[in-house]
Enzyme design. Structure first.
Site, PDB file in Angstrom:
ATOM      1  N   ASN A 226       3.281 -22.649  61.999  1.00 57.21           N
ATOM      2  CA  ASN A 226       3.208 -24.107  62.036  1.00 57.21           C
ATOM      3  C   ASN A 226       2.166 -24.561  61.029  1.00 57.21           C
ATOM      4  O   ASN A 226       1.101 -25.045  61.403  1.00 57.21           O
ATOM      5  CB  ASN A 226       2.836 -24.569  63.448  1.00 57.21           C
ATOM      6  CG  ASN A 226       2.807 -26.078  63.561  1.00 57.21           C
ATOM      7  OD1 ASN A 226       3.336 -26.780  62.697  1.00 57.21           O
ATOM      8  ND2 ASN A 226       2.177 -26.589  64.602  1.00 57.21           N
TER       9      ASN A 226
ATOM     10  N   ARG B 149       7.219 -27.478  65.374  1.00 57.78           N
ATOM     11  CA  ARG B 149       6.400 -27.012  64.275  1.00 57.78           C
ATOM     12  C   ARG B 149       6.935 -27.568  62.965  1.00 57.78           C
ATOM     13  O   ARG B 149       8.061 -28.003  62.871  1.00 57.78           O
ATOM     14  CB  ARG B 149       6.387 -25.481  64.247  1.00 57.78           C
ATOM     15  CG  ARG B 149       7.748 -24.865  64.216  1.00 57.78           C
ATOM     16  CD  ARG B 149       7.669 -23.366  64.428  1.00 57.78           C
ATOM     17  NE  ARG B 149       8.965 -22.766  64.221  1.00 57.78           N
ATOM     18  CZ  ARG B 149       9.441 -22.422  63.021  1.00 57.78           C
ATOM     19  NH1 ARG B 149       8.706 -22.599  61.948  1.00 57.78           N
ATOM     20  NH2 ARG B 149      10.639 -21.893  62.906  1.00 57.78           N
ATOM     21  N   THR B 150       6.033 -27.577  61.957  1.00 57.12           N
ATOM     22  CA  THR B 150       6.401 -28.177  60.675  1.00 57.12           C
ATOM     23  C   THR B 150       7.409 -27.300  59.954  1.00 57.12           C
ATOM     24  O   THR B 150       7.189 -26.104  59.777  1.00 57.12           O
ATOM     25  CB  THR B 150       5.148 -28.296  59.796  1.00 57.12           C
ATOM     26  OG1 THR B 150       4.186 -29.102  60.472  1.00 57.12           O
ATOM     27  CG2 THR B 150       5.483 -28.950  58.473  1.00 57.12           C
ATOM     28  N   LEU B 151       8.511 -27.882  59.520  1.00 54.85           N
ATOM     29  CA  LEU B 151       9.514 -27.132  58.761  1.00 54.85           C
ATOM     30  C   LEU B 151       9.485 -27.490  57.296  1.00 54.85           C
ATOM     31  O   LEU B 151       9.762 -26.669  56.440  1.00 54.85           O
ATOM     32  CB  LEU B 151      10.915 -27.410  59.313  1.00 54.85           C
ATOM     33  CG  LEU B 151      11.139 -26.910  60.727  1.00 54.85           C
ATOM     34  CD1 LEU B 151      12.494 -27.381  61.226  1.00 54.85           C
ATOM     35  CD2 LEU B 151      11.062 -25.401  60.773  1.00 54.85           C
TER      36      LEU B 151
END
Lengths: 268, 236
Positions: free
Chosen positions: B111, B9-11
Site C-alpha cells: 500500500n 490499498r493504493t493501486l
C-alpha cells in the site's frame, strides 16, 4: 516511616497528599550501593561501587553479607555509543530499565540514522517510570539511574528515581551514604565545567570514596567507571583500567570517613 | 478481506507531479519543480507548488501523487513537533531516514505512498556553527529505495537530465555558486519541456542555504526554442 492504612497500593493517596508506595520505592534506591555522576563542558563521567554480596533476607531491613564466592555486580551499562547508565537500588529492576533505554536508542537510530538526543531518553524514562506510579497492580521500579550522555547539546547527567522525577544535573550521587558524595560535589561544583576528562574521573572517584565507611576503600574490584564525551564514545572501565585512575585518587588524603561527613575541600 | 469489500490499498496515483531536479552548491541546495499537477495527461491544476518547507534547514519536493504528499505534510509536521520537544530542529538526514522507513514499510504492505521524494537541506554538523554545515540531498522512491546524492533529477528527468546535470557538475563540482547551480537547473528544465508531456513551462526554484535558511522560489516562466517545429511537422 511507619506502616499506615494508606500504603497498601500505589493508587492510594494519604490524607497528607503522599503516595507511600512510591516513597518506599525510593527507600529501596537509597539502600543500594552508591554511584556518582559529574559532567564537564565536554565529558560526562559515572562511577559506581560494585558490591560482591547478595540479599539473603528480604525484609524491611535488607541484610548483606560479603561473599568471596560471588563476583561483583555489574552496575554500569553501555546504552549506545554516546551514552551509558549506572544504577543504584534493586539491580534487577535496573537491568530492565537499562535494556529499555538500549532499545529506545536503537529504535531511534533505525528511523533517524543518528544517535538519540539525551533529552528524548530522559523523556522516555520519565513516561516509563511514571506509568508504574499510577496504575493499580503495578509497582514502582525500586532503582535510581544516572544517565550519562553526550549529544549535540553537549554533555549530560540525568538523574532518575522511582518517583519518576527525572532531572538534569551538573553532578549528583544516589544510593547508600550518597549525601557525603553530594557534599563533596557541592563544594567543588565550580571546578567541573572546565575539568579535563582525567580530572573529572578523579573528582567522581573522590566523591564516591566519601560514601564508604572508614575501614573500606575503593579498589579495582569494587569500582566501575564509565566515561563519554566529545569525540569519545562511551567507554566502560573495570579492574585493571580502574586501577590506573585509583592511583591518582590515592594521592589525595581522605579527610572524611563516611558517617562522619563534613569534608575539607580537596586541593586539586 | 471479503471479495465484496472495496480495495483498501493504493493501486495507482490520481493527480500527479512530474520531475524534480536538485543540485548541491557550495553553501546549500537548489531545487527546481514545475507548477503543474496532472490528471493523467491532462494539465489539470496549475499554480501548484510541489515544494514544502519543513523548517529553516529542510525543504522537501515531490513527484507522484499530490494527495499522498499533502497527507505526508501532516506526518512531517508531527515529526517536526516531536523533535521540538527536545529543543531540536529536525535535520535533513534524520527526516530522510524517517521517511525511508515509512515509505519502505508501506511498500512492504503493498500500500505505497505514491511519491518520489527529494529531501533537500543543510545538515548542521556542530551546534550553532554554520561554517561546518554541509548541504544534503536525499531521495526516496515509492518502493522505499533511498539514497543520498550531490545532484538528482527524478521522473522523466531521470532519463533526460541526469547526464546533463552530471556534466555541469564535473566542470565545477563543490565549487558551484548558487547562480551557477540555478543556471544549470534552468537549462535542464528546457529539456523536460521538450520531451515530457506532463511537464510545464512555469516553474519555481527553491533553495536551502546555510546562511539564509529556506527560501521558496517565485514563479518563473520559460519559453524555449520551438524553431524545430518549422522543419518538423508542416508547422507554418
Amino acid at each position: 516511616m511507619f506502616r499506615n492504612q494508606y500504603d497498601s497500593d500505589v493508587t492510594v493517596w494519604s490524607p497528607q497528599g503522599r503516595l507511600h508506595q512510591v516513597e518506599y520505592a525510593v527507600e529501596a534506591m537509597k539502600q543500594g550501593s552508591a554511584t556518582v555522576g559529574i559532567k564537564s563542558e565536554t565529558h560526562a563521567v559515572i562511577v559506581a561501587l560494585k558490591v560482591d554480596d547478595f540479599f539473603f533476607s528480604i525484609t524491611l531491613f535488607f541484610q548483606r553479607a560479603q561473599n568471596e564466592l560471588s563476583s561483583h555486580q555489574k552496575k554500569i551499562y553501555e546504552i549506545d555509543t554516546h551514552s551509558g547508565v549506572s544504577i543504584a537500588g534493586l539491580l534487577s529492576d535496573g537491568r530492565i530499565l537499562a535494556r529499555f533505554l538500549q532499545t529506545e536508542c536503537s529504535s531511534w537510530r533505525w528511523d533517524y540514522k543518528q544517535p538519540v538526543p539525551i533529552k528524548k531518553l530522559a523523556e522516555s524514562m520519565q513516561l516509563k517510570l511514571q506509568a508504574n506510579t499510577q496504575y493499580y497492580g503495578r509497582r514502582p521500579f525500586g532503582v535510581g539511574i544516572l544517565i550519562a550522555g553526550y549529544d549535540k547539546d553537549g554533555a549530560h547527567i540525568i538523574q532518575t528515581d522511582p518517583s519518576a522525577e527525572v532531572v538534569s544535573m551538573h553532578g549528583t550521587s544516589i544510593g547508600a551514604r550518597s549525601q557525603s558524595a553530594r557534599t563533596y560535589l557541592e563544594r567543588n561544583v565550580d571546578k567541573f565545567e572546565k575539568s579535563s576528562p582525567e580530572e573529572l574521573i578523579v573528582h567522581a572517584l573522590l566523591a564516591l570514596r566519601d560514601t564508604l565507611p572508614a575501614e573500606e576503600n575503593l579498589s579495582a574490584q569494587n569500582t566501575s567507571i564509565g566515561i563519554v564525551g566529545k569525540d569519545s564514545p562511551f567507554n566502560l572501565l573495570d579492574d585493571a583500567q580502574v586501577a590506573v585512575h585509583l592511583n591518582q585518587v590515592s594521592t589525595h588524603p581522605r579527610t572524611t570517613a563516611g558517617a562522619q561527613g563534613g569534608a575539607e575541600p580537596m586541593q586539586m | 478481506m471479503n471479495a465484496h469489500d472495496e480495495v483498501q490499498r493504493t493501486l495507482n496515483p490520481t493527480c500527479t507531479g512530474t520531475s524534480v531536479i536538485a543540485l548541491q552548491y557550495k553553501t546549500g541546495v537548489v531545487v527546481l519543480t514545475d507548477r503543474v499537477v496532472s490528471y493523467g495527461k491532462m494539465a489539470r491544476y496549475k499554480n501548484v507548488s510541489r515544494q514544502y518547507k519543513v523548517n529553516d534547514n529542510v525543504l522537501i519536493a515531490f513527484g507522484g501523487d499530490h494527495a499522498d504528499f499533502h497527507w505526508l505534510q501532516n506526518v512531517i509536521e508531527r515529526q517536526v513537533l516531536l523533535w521540538k520537544r527536545f529543543d531540536q530542529d529536525i535535520g535533513p538526514k534524520a527526516l530522510h531516514g524517517y521517511l525511508t522507513s515509512l515509505l519502505y514499510a508501506r511498500r512492504c504492505k503493498m500500500n505505497p505512498i505514491w511519491n518520489t521524494l527529494v529531501v533537500a537541506g543543510v545538515e548542521e554538523e556542530e551546534k550553532n556553527n554554520k561554517e561546518t554545515s554541509t548541504p544534503f540531498i536525499g531521495v526516496i522512491t515509492q518502493k522505499g529505495c533511498a539514497y543520498q546524492v550531490k545532484h538528482i533529477a527524478t521522473g522523466l528527468g531521470a532519463f533526460l537530465l541526469n547526464q546533463a546535470v552530471e556534466d555541469e557538475w564535473r566542470k565545477k563540482g563543490e565549487n558551484l555558486s548558487r547562480e551557477d547551480a540555478e543556471a544549470v537547473l534552468r537549462k535542464s528544465l528546457e529539456l523536460t519541456l521538450y520531451h515530457d508531456c506532463v511537464a510545464d513551462n512555469e516553474f519555481e526554484i527553491g533553495r536551502v542555504d546555510a546562511n539564509e535558511g529556506v527560501v521558496l522560489g517565485n514563479e518563473e516562466k520559460i519559453i524555449g526554442d520551438w524553431s524545430i517545429a518549422e522543419t518538423n511537422c508542416q508547422y507554418e
